[in-house]
Design a protein around this motif. Sequence first.
Motif, PDB file in Angstrom:
ATOM      1  N   VAL A 142       1.598  11.726 -12.571  1.00 40.13           N
ATOM      2  CA  VAL A 142       0.360  10.952 -12.662  1.00 40.13           C
ATOM      3  C   VAL A 142      -0.595  11.410 -11.559  1.00 40.13           C
ATOM      4  N   GLY A 143      -1.760  11.882 -11.951  1.00 42.84           N
ATOM      5  CA  GLY A 143      -2.776  12.276 -10.980  1.00 42.84           C
ATOM      6  C   GLY A 143      -3.460  11.068 -10.374  1.00 42.84           C
ATOM      7  N   ARG A 144      -4.022  11.241  -9.175  1.00 40.76           N
ATOM      8  CA  ARG A 144      -4.679  10.112  -8.517  1.00 40.76           C
ATOM      9  C   ARG A 144      -5.819   9.564  -9.362  1.00 40.76           C
ATOM     10  N   ASP A 145      -6.504  10.422 -10.090  1.00 39.87           N
ATOM     11  CA  ASP A 145      -7.628   9.953 -10.897  1.00 39.87           C
ATOM     12  C   ASP A 145      -7.165   9.159 -12.118  1.00 39.87           C
ATOM     13  N   GLN A 146      -5.859   9.199 -12.415  1.00 41.00           N
ATOM     14  CA  GLN A 146      -5.327   8.411 -13.516  1.00 41.00           C
ATOM     15  C   GLN A 146      -4.982   6.984 -13.102  1.00 41.00           C
ATOM     16  N   ILE A 147      -4.836   6.746 -11.792  1.00 44.12           N
ATOM     17  CA  ILE A 147      -4.497   5.403 -11.311  1.00 44.12           C
ATOM     18  C   ILE A 147      -5.624   4.436 -11.661  1.00 44.12           C
ATOM     19  N   ASP A 148      -5.259   3.281 -12.148  1.00 36.36           N
ATOM     20  CA  ASP A 148      -6.247   2.285 -12.550  1.00 36.36           C
ATOM     21  C   ASP A 148      -7.213   2.002 -11.392  1.00 36.36           C
ATOM     22  N   PRO A 149      -8.517   2.041 -11.644  1.00 32.26           N
ATOM     23  CA  PRO A 149      -9.484   1.780 -10.579  1.00 32.26           C
ATOM     24  C   PRO A 149      -9.294   0.427  -9.900  1.00 32.26           C
ATOM     25  N   LEU A 150      -8.821  -0.572 -10.637  1.00 33.53           N
ATOM     26  CA  LEU A 150      -8.596  -1.882 -10.031  1.00 33.53           C
ATOM     27  C   LEU A 150      -7.541  -1.807  -8.937  1.00 33.53           C
ATOM     28  N   ALA A 151      -6.532  -0.983  -9.147  1.00 31.89           N
ATOM     29  CA  ALA A 151      -5.488  -0.817  -8.133  1.00 31.89           C
ATOM     30  C   ALA A 151      -6.014  -0.036  -6.941  1.00 31.89           C
ATOM     31  N   ARG A 152      -6.846   0.958  -7.216  1.00 34.53           N
ATOM     32  CA  ARG A 152      -7.382   1.778  -6.116  1.00 34.53           C
ATOM     33  C   ARG A 152      -8.380   1.009  -5.252  1.00 34.53           C
ATOM     34  N   ARG A 153      -8.935  -0.069  -5.818  1.00 35.47           N
ATOM     35  CA  ARG A 153      -9.924  -0.850  -5.069  1.00 35.47           C
ATOM     36  C   ARG A 153      -9.307  -1.991  -4.257  1.00 35.47           C
ATOM     37  N   LEU A 154      -7.983  -2.138  -4.295  1.00 34.28           N
ATOM     38  CA  LEU A 154      -7.349  -3.182  -3.493  1.00 34.28           C
ATOM     39  C   LEU A 154      -7.709  -2.996  -2.024  1.00 34.28           C
ATOM     40  N   ASP A 155      -8.007  -4.085  -1.345  1.00 36.48           N
ATOM     41  CA  ASP A 155      -8.603  -4.012  -0.004  1.00 36.48           C
ATOM     42  C   ASP A 155      -7.637  -4.499   1.077  1.00 36.48           C
ATOM     43  N   ASP A 156      -7.125  -3.552   1.882  1.00 43.48           N
ATOM     44  CA  ASP A 156      -6.313  -3.896   3.060  1.00 43.48           C
ATOM     45  C   ASP A 156      -5.127  -4.786   2.717  1.00 43.48           C
ATOM     46  N   VAL A 157      -4.315  -4.322   1.771  1.00 44.74           N
ATOM     47  CA  VAL A 157      -3.146  -5.110   1.373  1.00 44.74           C
ATOM     48  C   VAL A 157      -2.231  -5.355   2.559  1.00 44.74           C
ATOM     49  N   ASP A 158      -2.038  -4.335   3.405  1.00 46.23           N
ATOM     50  CA  ASP A 158      -1.104  -4.482   4.520  1.00 46.23           C
ATOM     51  C   ASP A 158      -1.527  -5.573   5.492  1.00 46.23           C
ATOM     52  N   ASP A 159      -2.826  -5.801   5.642  1.00 45.48           N
ATOM     53  CA  ASP A 159      -3.310  -6.824   6.570  1.00 45.48           C
ATOM     54  C   ASP A 159      -3.016  -8.240   6.080  1.00 45.48           C
ATOM     55  N   ALA A 160      -2.812  -8.385   4.772  1.00 43.00           N
ATOM     56  CA  ALA A 160      -2.603  -9.718   4.197  1.00 43.00           C
ATOM     57  C   ALA A 160      -1.211  -9.884   3.598  1.00 43.00           C
ATOM     58  N   GLU A 161      -0.321  -8.927   3.851  1.00 34.56           N
ATOM     59  CA  GLU A 161       0.982  -8.905   3.178  1.00 34.56           C
ATOM     60  C   GLU A 161       1.772 -10.187   3.389  1.00 34.56           C
ATOM     61  N   ARG A 162       1.887 -10.638   4.651  1.00 34.82           N
ATOM     62  CA  ARG A 162       2.675 -11.837   4.943  1.00 34.82           C
ATOM     63  C   ARG A 162       2.100 -13.056   4.235  1.00 34.82           C
ATOM     64  N   GLU A 163       0.794 -13.212   4.309  1.00 38.95           N
ATOM     65  CA  GLU A 163       0.148 -14.386   3.707  1.00 38.95           C
ATOM     66  C   GLU A 163       0.322 -14.385   2.191  1.00 38.95           C
ATOM     67  N   ILE A 164       0.185 -13.219   1.570  1.00 39.12           N
ATOM     68  CA  ILE A 164       0.323 -13.146   0.113  1.00 39.12           C
ATOM     69  C   ILE A 164       1.744 -13.503  -0.304  1.00 39.12           C
ATOM     70  N   ILE A 165       2.731 -13.008   0.399  1.00 39.30           N
ATOM     71  CA  ILE A 165       4.118 -13.307   0.036  1.00 39.30           C
ATOM     72  C   ILE A 165       4.396 -14.804   0.185  1.00 39.30           C
ATOM     73  N   VAL A 166       3.829 -15.419   1.222  1.00 32.80           N
ATOM     74  CA  VAL A 166       3.986 -16.875   1.369  1.00 32.80           C
ATOM     75  C   VAL A 166       3.348 -17.589   0.185  1.00 32.80           C
ATOM     76  N   PHE A 167       2.178 -17.145  -0.252  1.00 33.62           N
ATOM     77  CA  PHE A 167       1.548 -17.751  -1.428  1.00 33.62           C
ATOM     78  C   PHE A 167       2.424 -17.614  -2.661  1.00 33.62           C
ATOM     79  N   LEU A 168       3.027 -16.444  -2.847  1.00 33.40           N
ATOM     80  CA  LEU A 168       3.851 -16.218  -4.039  1.00 33.40           C
ATOM     81  C   LEU A 168       5.037 -17.173  -4.105  1.00 33.40           C
ATOM     82  N   THR A 169       5.498 -17.666  -2.954  1.00 34.26           N
ATOM     83  CA  THR A 169       6.585 -18.647  -2.987  1.00 34.26           C
ATOM     84  C   THR A 169       6.144 -19.943  -3.651  1.00 34.26           C
TER      85      THR A 169
END
Length: 388
Positions: free
Chosen positions: A333-360
């Motif tokens: 899979v080439g990078r240009d094939q990756i869904d643009p919505l996924a490529r536009r995710l913003d700073d996932v690592d900065d919010a990782e802990r908070e998101i996982i807590v929400f998923l609970t």
Amino acid sequence: MNKVPVVLIPAVLIALILGLVDLGRGQLANPAFSALPRTATAPPDNPADPAKTDLGRLLFWDPILSGNEDVACATCHHPGFGYAENLDISIGVNGTGLGSARRFNVPNSIPFVQRNSQTILNTAFNGIDPQGRYDSAAAPMFWDLRAPGLEAQALLPIVTFEEMRGHAYSEDEAVEAVLARLRTIPEYRRLFADAFGDGQAISADSLGKALAAFQRTLLANDSPFDRYMRGDRSAMTPRQIEGMRQFERVGCIQCHSGPMFSDYKLHVLGVRDNGKLPSSDRGFEQTYAFRTPSLRNLAYTAPYMHNGLFPTLDDVLDFYDDVGDRDERNENVGRDQIDPLARRLDDVDDAEREIIVFLTALNDDDFDRTIPARVPSGLPPGGRIRPL
């Protein structure tokens, strides 16, 4: 006669009353966040019925539906794992054990099932949109959307070689072979007649309907998130509420939306192949696209993604933080094939802990875990599995 005074209620107060305001910010909440319905709707041609549900439960647990009579629907969709399976990709016929302890028998000529076994909890709501609308008869099923509705989905594992069919008979013969077995068992003849009102009711149509009717009762729709969205503002913790905001800010909600946290659309993410498979899984129409999974009850349904590649939610979010990166993505899979919505995710690592807590907050452990003591065939319920 006294006149009742007219009281003008501000729009924001109305929204508060209806539970539509984010109390932490004083703004209208994103309409993509919404609770699951309290009850599920069945298709008009397969209305809910206790006799049908009871029959479907027995069929779900009966290995007689498989070619070797050694694997049942419940083998790979077990209540101990939230009706999913604690295994990256499944082992169907000619296997022994349960979840991560399951192994092929020796000798073996059966391949692994191609994809991860998704939970069937809440599949009654598959396809639901943010406004709560869905069509049970056309609900999208499987990672590649190859079946519409639970009734059609229920029969496909029976005809699939590596799932339930094995070498016992050909794909074209599979369903009729299973029906012939069921017709030899007096208890099944009686149960089908009770459920469908016809002494000759054991057919492909009634088999699919019975299995679907049972699966439609497997609901987990009273999570802290559901209660919060219905107006109980104490149901979620402040950290979970903050995680919900981060989930929205980062962009996860672009695909994981609505009551089931899925848009039910196909997206190319470029997840690496599972090394257990002999060839690359190219997904929907060879495009490497797979359907967005639900995020509900993730506490019970690890590992994650279409091929079970990621053991933890941390692994999933780490992948999204680097989505499209050459070292992380599928080499096909080439990078240009990756869904643009996924490529536009913003700073996932900065919010990782908070998101996982929400998923609970999306977990609801109050679901039906009933295992029948016996099934009409006399075979072990669930097939060749070890009890948890």
